[in-house]
Motif scaffolding. Sequence first.
Motif, PDB file in Angstrom:
ATOM      1  N   HIS A 260       0.703  -1.264  -0.003  1.00  0.00           N
ATOM      2  CA  HIS A 260       0.029  -0.004   0.129  1.00  0.00           C
ATOM      3  C   HIS A 260       0.879   1.300   0.059  1.00  0.00           C
ATOM      4  O   HIS A 260       0.310   2.092  -0.453  1.00  0.00           O
ATOM      5  N   SER A 325      -4.660  -7.095   0.412  1.00  0.00           N
ATOM      6  CA  SER A 325      -4.235  -6.324   1.687  1.00  0.00           C
ATOM      7  C   SER A 325      -3.278  -7.247   2.479  1.00  0.00           C
ATOM      8  O   SER A 325      -2.276  -6.802   3.187  1.00  0.00           O
ATOM      9  N   GLY A 372       7.419  -3.486   2.885  1.00  0.00           N
ATOM     10  CA  GLY A 372       7.601  -2.854   3.945  1.00  0.00           C
ATOM     11  C   GLY A 372       8.298  -3.454   5.001  1.00  0.00           C
ATOM     12  O   GLY A 372       8.618  -4.628   5.070  1.00  0.00           O
ATOM     13  N   ASP A 373       8.895  -2.482   5.824  1.00  0.00           N
ATOM     14  CA  ASP A 373       9.959  -3.382   6.778  1.00  0.00           C
ATOM     15  C   ASP A 373       9.279  -4.383   7.830  1.00  0.00           C
ATOM     16  O   ASP A 373       9.957  -5.477   8.048  1.00  0.00           O
ATOM     17  N   ALA A 374       8.114  -3.913   8.328  1.00  0.00           N
ATOM     18  CA  ALA A 374       7.734  -4.879   9.195  1.00  0.00           C
ATOM     19  C   ALA A 374       7.166  -6.278   8.782  1.00  0.00           C
ATOM     20  O   ALA A 374       7.432  -7.406   9.141  1.00  0.00           O
ATOM     21  N   GLN A 379       6.516 -11.686   7.750  1.00  0.00           N
ATOM     22  CA  GLN A 379       5.512 -12.524   7.096  1.00  0.00           C
ATOM     23  C   GLN A 379       6.194 -13.690   6.350  1.00  0.00           C
ATOM     24  O   GLN A 379       7.348 -13.563   5.844  1.00  0.00           O
ATOM     25  N   ASN A 406      10.274   2.353   7.026  1.00  0.00           N
ATOM     26  CA  ASN A 406      10.007   3.501   7.814  1.00  0.00           C
ATOM     27  C   ASN A 406      10.151   3.258   9.368  1.00  0.00           C
ATOM     28  O   ASN A 406       9.308   3.846  10.130  1.00  0.00           O
ATOM     29  N   GLY A 409       5.719  -0.314  11.732  1.00  0.00           N
ATOM     30  CA  GLY A 409       4.499  -1.342  11.168  1.00  0.00           C
ATOM     31  C   GLY A 409       3.591  -1.076  11.832  1.00  0.00           C
ATOM     32  O   GLY A 409       3.246  -1.686  13.106  1.00  0.00           O
ATOM     33  N   HIS A 499       0.558   5.358  10.161  1.00  0.00           N
ATOM     34  CA  HIS A 499       0.598   4.495   9.198  1.00  0.00           C
ATOM     35  C   HIS A 499      -0.421   4.886   8.217  1.00  0.00           C
ATOM     36  O   HIS A 499      -0.045   4.819   7.138  1.00  0.00           O
TER      37      HIS A 499
END
Length: 1005
Positions: A260, A325, A372-374, A379, A406, A409, A499
Motif C-alpha cells: 500500500h 491487503s 514494508g519493513d515490518a 511474513q 520507515n 509497522g 501508518h
Amino acid sequence: MILARNTPTWLYLAKRSQPTATSEGRVIALRRAYHDESFGFRRPRQFTMPDCTSTSLYPLTPDNASWSSDTPAELRNRAVNAPLLRYADALRTHGHRAASIDPLDLLRRERVPALEPERYGLPDPNAVYDTSGILWTGRESESNTQWALRDITEFLNVVYVGRIAYEYMDLPSRTERLWFAHLLESQSSTSMLHCNAQRKQRIHQLIACSEVLDTFLQAKFPNLKRYGLEGGESMLPALDALIGEAARAGITRVVLAMPHRGRLNLLTGLLGYDPAALFHKIKGGAEWSVQGGQFAGDVLSHLVASPTLNYDGKEIKVSLLPNPSHLEAVNPVALGKARAKQYTLLKALEKGGKGAEGCMLGDKVMCIQLHGDASFTGQGIVMETLGLSNLPHYTSGGSVHIVVNNNIGYTTPASSARSSLYCSDVAKMINCPVLHVNGDYPEDVVRAVEIAFKYRNYFRKDVVIDLLVYRRWYVTRFQTRHLTYDPHYACTHSSFRGHNELDEPSFTQPLMYQKIRARRSVPALYEDKLVKEGTLEEDTAASVCASCRATLTDALAASASYSPPLVKMEGQWNATQIDDNDVKMVWPGSPEAQTFDTGVDAEVLREVGSASVSVPDGFEIHPRLQRHVKSRLAALEKGEGIDWATAEAMAFGSLMLGGCDVRIAGQDVGRGTFSHRHAMLVDQKTEGVIVPLNHAMSRATGKLELANSSLSEEAVLGFEYGASWERPDFLPIWEAQFGDFFNGAQVIIDTFISSAETKWAKQSGIVLLLPHGLDGAGPEHSSSRIERMLQLTNDAYSPQPNTNVNMHVVYPTTPAQYFHLLRRQLKRNYRKPLVVAAPKGLLRLAAASSRLVDMLPGTKFHPVIPDNTPTNTAKRVILMSGKLYYDLVKERTARNLDEHVAIIRIEELAPFPFSELTDVLKLYTSNGTTRVEWMWVQEEPKNQGAWGHVKDRLEVVLRALGGDGNVVYVGRREDAVPAPGVGETYRSQQKAVMDGAFSGFSTTA
Ligand SMILES: Cc1ncc(C[n+]2csc(CCOP(=O)(O)OP(=O)(O)O)c2C)c(N)n1
C-alpha cells in the motif's frame, strides 16, 4: 584526497583470472554455462566458489587455488602488509555498522572497534603502505599504490561508512565479493555514477510531485486512508532509476509487486495513472466496468497500471500487479508471472527459429518487489519466496527488492517487529547482498539502486535494498518549501499521518515523532541542496509544484465526468491458439463463453500414451518401472484399463500437440506423491532425467514442465497462480502432496484464486489437485477440506441463467472424467480456476479405470453420472460424490441390493449441476410424485465434505420435481477432525456409514 580513477573494469578481472579466454567471451561463457534443465532457459552459473568458510576477500594461504588470479607482487604485498589487509577487510565487513544510513538515527549504533586501524597494529596515520592487491584503486598505476594510512582510512570510510552501507562480505562466493569490492572501491566517490543536472532535476520533480499529491489529497480528502509516502519520497527516484537502468540494459518488461505504501504516488508520479481515474475511485466510483460479470472492484491502495515507459529511447513495459491487503502475498505471484513472461518470450524466439540461445533468464524480464519493513521481517511468505529465487523451475533471473523501511509497522516499532538488527536480515538465507541506504539523500538512493541492478543483471540473482526512511505525520510550512504558495496546503498540526492518515502516531511513538516534527521534508531538503549548488532555480522548483497542483486540480474537476474503461482481455489474451485453432478469449460471464469438444482421436491418444513412457536407447529405467511401462502400453492396446496417470499423460500430451504448454508443480510431482505418475524418468546409471512427453513427441510444439518444488505451499501456489496470468494457452497445475496441506496456502486461495476475477477482472485457468479421501491415514492426509473450497465459491443456491461461478470444484471418479476436466481447462474461450478433490486409492483401482472410447471426440466431462439400476425397482437413490462410490457399489452388491439402490455421482459440486441432476432424478419420479427415498452419503464428518453445499441445492432440485425436498444424511457425525487417528475407530465409523447407506433393507431384499 584525489583518487585515481583509471581502474580496471570487471572484464579486466575476468580476463586476469582466466587469461586464455577473451574477456567478454569468458564472461558470457560463465553466465551461460549453467543450462537450466527446466525448460531450455539458460541461466547464469552460480559463481559459488568453495571458500565458504572464509569471509576475507583474499584468502591468506598462498597455495589456495583462488590465489591464481593475483600477481606474485600482490601476493607478496599481502603477506608483508597483512595488517592492512585485515583492516581493509574489516571496513568492508563491518562498515555498515557505523554508516549514516538512518535518517532519524534510531538504529542502535555502538562504537565499532573493528573499524579502527590501531586494532590491526596500524597506529601511525602518516605511515605509507603499498595498497596493491589490497585496495581496488589505482591498481594499474604503480605510482599510485603507495598511500599514507590517513588516506587509506579516508578512502575506506568514504566507500564503506557513508550513506550507503553494504553487506556483501558474507556472500559465500568469492567472485561476488570481489565484484562488489571492485565496483565500490573503483567508483568510490560519494557522487552518483551518472548524476548530471538533468538527472537531479528529474529526481526533484519526482519527489516534489509526490509531496504535492500527498498534500493535495490530504487537503481535499482529509478522511481518506491513502497510505501516503511522506518521508519515503525517495522510493520514487529509486524505482525510476531501477526501471531506467533495466531499460538501458535491454530489459523490456518489469513485473512489479508492491504493498500500500506510496502506491498512489507511484501510480500517478511514475506510472502515468490518470489522476481523474484516481479521484473517480476516491469518490466511490469503480476502476473498471465489466460486461456480464459480477465485479466487486478493490480498494484504492490496490489499484494497478501497466504503462510502457521510455528511457533514452528504450521502451519498457511495467506491470504493477494487483495485490490483496495481505502483505507480501503478491511476491510469489509476481515471481511466477515474471518467469512465465520470460517463457513467453523464449517461445516467441523459438517460433522465430532463434531457439533458446541468447535468451537467458532475466535478459528481458525483471521482477521488482517492494516491501514494508515490518512485513518483510514478519511474513513467512517472504522467506518462502526468497527460497524460490534460485531454484530450477522457479528462478526468474533475479528480483530486485526494495524495502521501504520507515522503521514502523502500523505502530509497532522495529524493536518489537524483529529479532534482528536489520529488517533485511531474512534475505541472508539466500546469500543475498544487501545495500542499506539513507532515504534522506535521493542521489545516494539512486546510486544504491544502480549498484544493486548491476549486481542483479550480472549474476542474475536477487538483491535487496533497505531504503531507510521515516513516516512523516504532518506537514508544516517549515518542513515543506512550497506549502505557502497555495492556501489549500496550509496544513495545520491537526492533519495527522501515522501508518495511515487517520492514525495518531504519537500515542505510541512520541519521541520518534518529536524527531520527525523537527525535520524538513525530503523534497524540501533536496530542493535546498539543488538550489544551493545551482542545479535548480528556486522559481523553477516552485513552478514544478505549481504545475503538479494544477494537473491535480484539473483532474479533480474532470473526475466528475470520468467513466471507467471496459475490461479487456489483455494483450495475447485477445486471441490464442488452442489445438492449432484461433480462439477469441472472452469474459467468462459473457454470452459467448463456451467449452469446445474435449475428446481426442484414438490414434492421437495412443501416440501420446506410448510417448509418455518412451525412453531413448541406452536409457536405463528402474526395473520396477518396466512394469509400469508395460501395463500402460497394454491398456492402450486394449483400449481399456486406462488409469489416472495414463489419462493425465494423454490430456497433457494432447494439449501439447495442440501447441499448449503444461506445467505441474508441487512436491514430488515428477514421480507423483503416490508413485503413480512417473512423468519424469531417471536413468539408473547416470541419474540423467528425461520427461518422455517432451522427448518423444517431436511434433508437439507445447512442452511439459515438471516443477518439483521446494517444501512450500503458499509461495509455490502463489508462483503457479502468477504464471497462470500470463497466457491462456498454458495449463498450470499445482498438486498438494496431500490435500490437507493447501491450508498453508490459504491466503493465496482466498485472496487470489477465488476472488481475482471479481476483484480485479483477472482470469486464471489454474488447477489445484488436492488428494482427498478417508482411508485410515488419520486427522491429516485425509481431507482436502472440500467444504472450504465450496464455501469460497459464489455458486448460486438455485438455477440461474448465465451463472459465472468464481471457481469450479470437482470430485471426479474416473480417469476419463479427469482427462476431460484437464482438457476443458484450455478448451474453453475463457479461463476458470479448477479445484480437484484428487484420488489416492483410486489411482490404481481396476474398477476406477476408463476405456479409450470414453475419451474420443464427442465425449466429455459429465457433471453427474447416472446409475444403471432400473428406475422402476429402485427404492432408494443415494446421491454422493467421490471415491466412496466404489465402496458403496461393492457393498450394494454384497448386500444384494443392485436392483433397489441407485447410486448417483455428483462429479461437479460447483457450479452445482442443477439441470443435469434434474434430468437424472426425474427418472425416479412420475407425475410429480417421488417413488424413492433420497439419501446423501458421504464419508466425511457432517460439518465437512460436500453436505453443507449440496443440502439446500438438492432440496431445490427435489422440490422442483414435486417432492418435499427431504434428503436423509448418512455419514460421520460432526467432528473436530477430518478423520480419526485410531485405526479401529476409523474402520467402525466407515462400517457405520455403509450400514447407514443400506439401512432398512434386509440383506436379501
Ligand atoms: C498479513 C497482514 N497482516 C496484517 C495486516 C494489517 N496491516 C496493514 S499495514 C500494516 C503495517 C505494515 O508495516 P510495514 O510492512 O512496515 O509497512 P508500512 O505500512 O509501515 O509502510 C499492518 C500490520 C495486513 N495488511 N496484512
